[in-house]
Design an enzyme around this catalytic site. Structure first.
Site, mmCIF file in Angstrom:
data_model
loop_
_atom_site.group_PDB
_atom_site.id
_atom_site.type_symbol
_atom_site.label_atom_id
_atom_site.label_comp_id
_atom_site.label_asym_id
_atom_site.label_seq_id
_atom_site.Cartn_x
_atom_site.Cartn_y
_atom_site.Cartn_z
ATOM 1 N N ASP A 13 0.818 -1.226 0.000
ATOM 2 C CA ASP A 13 0.000 0.000 0.000
ATOM 3 C C ASP A 13 0.842 1.263 0.000
ATOM 4 O OD1 ASP A 13 -2.206 -1.732 0.324
ATOM 5 O OD2 ASP A 13 -1.926 -1.706 2.486
ATOM 6 N N GLU A 14 2.019 1.220 -0.609
ATOM 7 C CA GLU A 14 2.904 2.402 -0.622
ATOM 8 C C GLU A 14 2.508 3.406 -1.698
ATOM 9 O OE1 GLU A 14 4.057 -0.703 -0.989
ATOM 10 O OE2 GLU A 14 5.401 -1.172 0.686
ATOM 11 N N PRO A 60 -9.286 -0.590 8.030
ATOM 12 C CA PRO A 60 -8.466 0.575 8.374
ATOM 13 C C PRO A 60 -7.010 0.143 8.496
ATOM 14 C CG PRO A 60 -9.973 0.036 10.175
ATOM 15 C CD PRO A 60 -10.232 -0.948 9.075
ATOM 16 N N ARG A 61 -6.094 0.938 7.974
ATOM 17 C CA ARG A 61 -4.681 0.593 8.072
ATOM 18 C C ARG A 61 -4.084 1.156 9.350
ATOM 19 N NH1 ARG A 61 -3.970 2.509 1.927
ATOM 20 N NH2 ARG A 61 -4.805 0.646 0.930
ATOM 21 N N GLN A 91 2.240 -5.848 -3.109
ATOM 22 C CA GLN A 91 2.587 -5.852 -1.669
ATOM 23 C C GLN A 91 3.937 -5.164 -1.431
ATOM 24 O OE1 GLN A 91 1.598 -9.334 -2.864
ATOM 25 N NE2 GLN A 91 -0.458 -8.582 -2.610
ATOM 26 N N ASP A 122 2.165 14.847 1.044
ATOM 27 C CA ASP A 122 1.146 15.843 1.388
ATOM 28 C C ASP A 122 0.368 15.466 2.650
ATOM 29 O OD1 ASP A 122 0.376 13.820 -0.652
ATOM 30 O OD2 ASP A 122 -1.649 14.519 -0.160
ATOM 31 N N GLY A 166 5.557 12.004 -4.434
ATOM 32 C CA GLY A 166 4.118 12.139 -4.670
ATOM 33 C C GLY A 166 3.536 13.166 -3.711
ATOM 34 N N ARG A 193 2.831 -29.054 -5.889
ATOM 35 C CA ARG A 193 2.766 -29.598 -7.255
ATOM 36 C C ARG A 193 1.407 -30.186 -7.618
ATOM 37 N NH1 ARG A 193 8.200 -32.578 -5.868
ATOM 38 N NH2 ARG A 193 6.984 -32.613 -3.979
ATOM 39 N N ALA A 237 -3.846 -7.754 -3.663
ATOM 40 C CA ALA A 237 -3.365 -6.387 -3.911
ATOM 41 C C ALA A 237 -4.493 -5.525 -4.473
ATOM 42 C CB ALA A 237 -2.214 -6.432 -4.905
ATOM 43 N N GLY A 238 -4.305 -4.230 -4.353
ATOM 44 C CA GLY A 238 -5.272 -3.321 -4.961
ATOM 45 C C GLY A 238 -4.578 -2.036 -5.311
ATOM 46 N N HIS A 239 -4.759 -1.586 -6.523
ATOM 47 C CA HIS A 239 -4.169 -0.324 -6.956
ATOM 48 C C HIS A 239 -5.280 0.671 -7.223
ATOM 49 C CE1 HIS A 239 -0.297 -2.224 -8.795
ATOM 50 N NE2 HIS A 239 -0.219 -2.043 -7.500
ATOM 51 N N LYS A 278 2.180 2.232 -4.993
ATOM 52 C CA LYS A 278 2.892 1.756 -6.188
ATOM 53 C C LYS A 278 2.071 1.947 -7.443
ATOM 54 C CE LYS A 278 3.349 -2.346 -4.457
ATOM 55 N NZ LYS A 278 2.887 -2.122 -3.077
ATOM 56 N N GLY A 279 0.743 1.813 -7.307
ATOM 57 C CA GLY A 279 -0.132 1.940 -8.482
ATOM 58 C C GLY A 279 0.052 3.277 -9.159
HETATM 59 P P1 IMP Z 1 -2.665 -12.791 2.027
HETATM 60 O O1 IMP Z 1 -1.738 -12.220 1.019
HETATM 61 O O2 IMP Z 1 -4.119 -12.568 1.708
HETATM 62 O O3 IMP Z 1 -2.352 -14.226 2.340
HETATM 63 O O4 IMP Z 1 -2.421 -11.986 3.403
HETATM 64 C C1 IMP Z 1 -1.210 -12.094 4.136
HETATM 65 C C2 IMP Z 1 -0.832 -10.741 4.745
HETATM 66 O O5 IMP Z 1 -0.469 -9.850 3.702
HETATM 67 C C3 IMP Z 1 -1.949 -10.048 5.518
HETATM 68 O O6 IMP Z 1 -1.361 -9.325 6.591
HETATM 69 C C4 IMP Z 1 -2.513 -9.071 4.506
HETATM 70 O O7 IMP Z 1 -3.142 -7.964 5.125
HETATM 71 C C5 IMP Z 1 -1.242 -8.654 3.784
HETATM 72 N N1 IMP Z 1 -1.470 -8.192 2.413
HETATM 73 C C6 IMP Z 1 -1.711 -8.934 1.320
HETATM 74 N N2 IMP Z 1 -1.832 -8.149 0.235
HETATM 75 C C7 IMP Z 1 -1.634 -6.893 0.642
HETATM 76 C C8 IMP Z 1 -1.591 -5.633 -0.034
HETATM 77 O O8 IMP Z 1 -1.733 -5.530 -1.251
HETATM 78 N N3 IMP Z 1 -1.361 -4.561 0.730
HETATM 79 C C9 IMP Z 1 -1.139 -4.641 2.073
HETATM 80 N N4 IMP Z 1 -1.167 -5.790 2.741
HETATM 81 C C10 IMP Z 1 -1.405 -6.910 2.041
#
Ligand code: IMP
Length: 426
Positions: free
Chosen positions: A13-14, A303-304, A223, A332, A412, A142, A39-41, A16-17
Site C-alpha cells: 500500500d505504498e 483501516p490501516r 505488496q 502531502d 508524490g 505440485r 493487492a489493490g491499486h 505503487k499503483g
Molecule cells: P494474504 O496475502 O491474503 O495471504 O495476506 C497475508 C498478509 O499480507 C496479511 O497481513 C494481509 O493484510 C497482507 N497483504 C496482502 N496483500 C496486501 C496488499 O496488497 N497490501 C497490504 N497488505 C497486504
C-alpha cells in the site's frame, strides 16, 4: 528507462499503483510478476478513480502491452470483472497477456484460507481471505492448476476432480466447513476459460523479445518487502515474494536483464493485518495520518495501522532489493503536523539495532529511536518541482534519503498522476 523493477519497501500500500501509472507513460511493456487479488491499486486519471487488483495499471494507456506473469495467482472471476469494468469505461484490454504458467485460484482455496484463519484464533495472520496462500501452497505441493491447464477442457476436468476430492476431505473433516461441488466448479471455470483463453500467452517469449528490441519494460511488484515470504515479518507475510529478485522468476527473465530497481515508500508507514510494527502510532497523530491519507484497504476496506517513517526498514529494503532509488509517496499527508519523526534505529535491551531483525520476538521488544524535525503547514499538493516544497519538507526528504542510503527519484504530493515531482531521470 530500459528495464525497471518497481517494488514496495514497506508492508504494501505504498502507492505503487500511482508510481507505476506515472512510469508506464514511458514504458512499452508493463509486467505484474507476483501476488494476486490480495493487492489493490487505486489510480486517479482525469478525476476518474480506477481500482485494479490484477491487471497492471498501465492498461489505462491504450498502447502498452500489459502482462500478468507466471508468478501471479489468478482468480478468474475477479479478472473477468476487472476486464468488464475497464471495457465499460471504454478502455480496451486487447493488449493484455496472461502467462500460461500462472496458477489459478479456485473456490476451495478461498474456503481453505478462511478456515485456516478461523482455526488460528488469536494467532491469525489477518489474510485477505482471497485464497492466495492456499493457491501458492498447491503450487509448491505440485498440485496447482495453471492457466494453460484451465484452457484445456479435458486437462481441467482431470486435475480439478483430483483436487476437489482431496480438498473436500480436508475442508469437511479437518475444518468442519462446507466442501465444493466438482461439477458446478468445472462448469463455471470452463466458462471463465472461454472468456480468458484469448489472453493466454507464452509470456517469457514476449518479455525477452521486448527487452531484446530495446523496449522499455516496467516490472511491478505487489505488496511490499516486509510482506515477502522470505524477508518479511514471517509468519505475518503473504505467500509470494514481493521483492525485486522475484521479478526474474515471475516474468521469466534472467537477472542480467534488469537495469534499475526503484523502491516505493510512503512518507510514513502503514500496515494492514496482524504482526509487529515498531513505529505504529495508536494516538491522534496516527489517526491524523489515517484520515488525511485515506488509509483504508483497497481490497478489504480495513483501516490501516499508521506510524512514522521507519529508516531501519528503509535501509533493509535498499539491501534486499538492491534499490537504486526511492520514490516517496503521500508527502502531502504529513502537511499540518507540527513535528515529524524518522526512526533511525531500534532500542533493544540496552543496544541500538540498525539492521532489521529476523526474530519477531526481538522485533516486538524493539522501541524506535527517533529523530524529530520541524513539520510544515503549507498545502503542497500543487508543488510541481522540488523547489516548490517548503524547506522543512525538503529537509525531511533529505534525511530519509540519508538514513536509507539511496537518492530519491520521485515524490508524490497528491493522488493524481499529475501530482508527482520527478527528481531523477528514470
Ligand atoms: P494474504 O496475502 O491474503 O495471504 O495476506 C497475508 C498478509 O499480507 C496479511 O497481513 C494481509 O493484510 C497482507 N497483504 C496482502 N496483500 C496486501 C496488499 O496488497 N497490501 C497490504 N497488505 C497486504
Amino acid at each position: 528507462m530500459s528495464t525497471v523493477v518497481l517494488i514496495g519497501t514497506q508492508w504494501g500500500d505504498e502507492g505503487k499503483g500511482k508510481v507505476t501509472d506515472f512510469l508506464a507513460e514511458k514504458a512499452d511493456v508493463i509486467v505484474r510478476y507476483q501476488g494476486g487479488n490480495n493487492a489493490g491499486h487505486t489510480v486517479v486519471v482525469d478525476d476518474k478513480v480506477y481500482k485494479l487488483h490484477l491487471i497492471p495499471s498501465g492498461i489505462l494507456y491504450q498502447d502498452k502491452t500489459c502482462i500478468i506473469g507466471s508468478g501471479v495467482v489468478i482468480d478468474p472471476a475477479v479478472l473477468i470483472r476487472e476486464l468488464e469494468t475497464l471495457e465499460s469505461y471504454g478502455i480496451s484490454t486487447v493488449n493484455l497477456k496472461i502467462s500460461q504458467r500462472a496458477h489459478v485460484i479456485f473456490p476451495y482455496h478461498k474456503l481453505q484460507d478462511q478456515a485456516e484463519e478461523a482455526s488460528k484464533g488469536k494467532n491469525k495472520i489477518g489474510t485477505t481471505c482471497r485464497g492466495i496462500g492456499p493457491a501458492y501452497m498447491d503450487k509448491s505441493a505440485r498440485i496447482g492448476i495453471r492457466m494453460i491447464d484451465l484452457i484445456d477442457q479435458d486437462e481441467l476436468a482431470v486435475l480439478l476432480e483430483r483436487n476437489v476430492e482431496g480438498k473436500n476431505r480436508m475442508l469437511t473433516r479437518v475444518y468442519g466447513s462446507e466442501g465444493v461441488d466438482y461439477k458446478a466448479v468445472l462448469e463455471t471455470y470452463r466458462g471463465y476459460a472461454d472468456t480468458l483463453k484469448k489472453y493466454v500467452a507464452d509470456v517469457p517469449v514476449i518479455v525477452n523479445e521486448a527487452i531484446k528490441q530495446g523496449k522499455n519494460v516496467l516490472f511491478e511488484g505487489a505488496q511490499g518487502t516486509l510482506l515477502d515470504l522470505d524477508y518479511g515479518t514471517y509468519p505475518f507475510v503473504t505467500s509470494s515474494n514481493p521483492t525485486a529478485g522475484a521479478a526474474c522468476i515471475g516474468a521469466g527473465i534472467g537477472p542480467t536483464k534488469i537495469d534499475r530497481v526503484l523502491g516505493v515508500a510512503k512518507a510514513y508507514t502503514t500496515r494492514v493485518g496482524e504482526g509487529p510494527f515498531p513505529t505504529e502510532l495508536k494516538d491522534e497523530v496516527g489517526a491524523y495520518m489515517r484520515d488525511q491519507g485515506g488509509e483504508f484497504g483497497t481490497t478489504t476496506g480495513r483501516p490501516r495501522r499508521c506510524g512514522w517513517f521507519d529508516g531501519v526498514i528503509g535501509r533493509y529494503a535498499v539491501r534486499i532489493n538492491g534499490l537504486d532509488y526511492l520514490a516517496i509517496t503521500k508527502l502531502d499527508v504529513l502537511s499540518g503536523l507540527e513535528k515529524v519523526r524518522i526512526c533511525t534505529g531500534y532500542k533493544y535491551r540496552g543496544d541500538v539495532l540498525t539492521d532489521f531483525p529476523a526474530s519477531l520476538k526481538v522485533l516486538s521488544e524493539c522501541a524506535p529511536v527517533y529523530e524529530e524535525m520541524p513539520g510544515w503547514r503549507e498545502d503542497i499538493t500543487t508543488a510541481g518541482k522540488l523547489e516548490d516544497l517548503p524547506a522543512n519538507a525538503r529537509k525531511y526528504l533529505e534525511r530519509i534519503s540519508e538514513v536509507a542510503g539511496v537518492p530519491i527519484a520521485l515524490i508524490g504530493v497528491g493522488s493524481k498522476r499529475s501530482q508527482t515531482i520527478l527528481t531523477a531521470n528514470l
